[in-house]
Design an enzyme around this catalytic site. Structure first.
Site, mmCIF file in Angstrom:
data_model
loop_
_atom_site.group_PDB
_atom_site.id
_atom_site.type_symbol
_atom_site.label_atom_id
_atom_site.label_comp_id
_atom_site.label_asym_id
_atom_site.label_seq_id
_atom_site.Cartn_x
_atom_site.Cartn_y
_atom_site.Cartn_z
ATOM 1 N N GLU A 47 -58.884 -8.974 -44.644
ATOM 2 C CA GLU A 47 -57.798 -8.520 -43.765
ATOM 3 C C GLU A 47 -57.427 -9.615 -42.764
ATOM 4 O O GLU A 47 -56.242 -9.821 -42.478
ATOM 5 C CB GLU A 47 -58.219 -7.238 -43.043
ATOM 6 N N GLU A 75 -49.940 -13.985 -43.723
ATOM 7 C CA GLU A 75 -48.650 -13.395 -43.352
ATOM 8 C C GLU A 75 -48.014 -14.152 -42.191
ATOM 9 O O GLU A 75 -46.801 -14.367 -42.181
ATOM 10 C CB GLU A 75 -48.831 -11.924 -42.987
#
Length: 162
Positions: free
Chosen positions: A100, A107
């Protein structure tokens, strides 16, 4: 023609199949390595903690993974699973959280690169990173279930058989 007769170009270019891309000239001063940026180890840990703090503050899924991982480890301790089993649960939960964090970093880099423009490759990169987190989360649930459910069922049966 001998094998050594082909010489690479004299300018700084990166060979790509049937294409040469001009690169900026290399600097004469040595590159500063990452370990030289932080003057001490404590500061390096502060930077790492800042990344974890950022993810916890801004990423809903990271908060969810943190809560579920904490509950899984607490449940494992409470059920008295072996230290090896508890380590396996903790490591699979940590893997999900690491992925994550990497997903958040990827991102951010993709958003920095494409800014407000849509690009299909940016979508693929983001989707694949999110898919990696999903696969790890599913595997983590399976591992935790295989380790935690049997003692939890045994405890439940003993409580209701009284």
């Amino acid at each position: 023609m001998t094998l050594n007769s082909h010489r690479p170009p004299q300018c700084d270019v990166t060979p790509v199949p049937s294409l040469y891309i001009a690169m900026p000239p290399r600097s004469s001063k040595p590159r500063q390595f990452a370990w030289q940026i932080a003057p001490n180890l404590w500061l390096s840990f502060r930077y790492a903690w800042a990344g974890i703090h950022y993810a916890f503050k801004t990423q809903r899924n990271f908060r969810i993974h943190t809560v579920i991982a904490s509950l899984a480890v607490i449940l494992g301790v409470g059920l008295g699973v072996s230290s090896i089993e508890l380590a396996i649960v903790a490591l699979t939960c940590a893997l999900v959280m690491v992925l994550e964090l990497l997903n958040t970093a990827l991102e951010s880099v993709v958003d920095l690169t494409v800014q407000q423009n849509y690009h299909e490759l940016a979508k693929i990169a983001k989707d694949c990173a999110a898919g990696a987190v999903l696969v790890a989360a599913i595997a983590s649930i399976l591992v935790a279930g295989l380790i935690l459910v049997p003692p939890l069922l045994a405890l439940t049966l003993t409580l209701f058989s009284r």
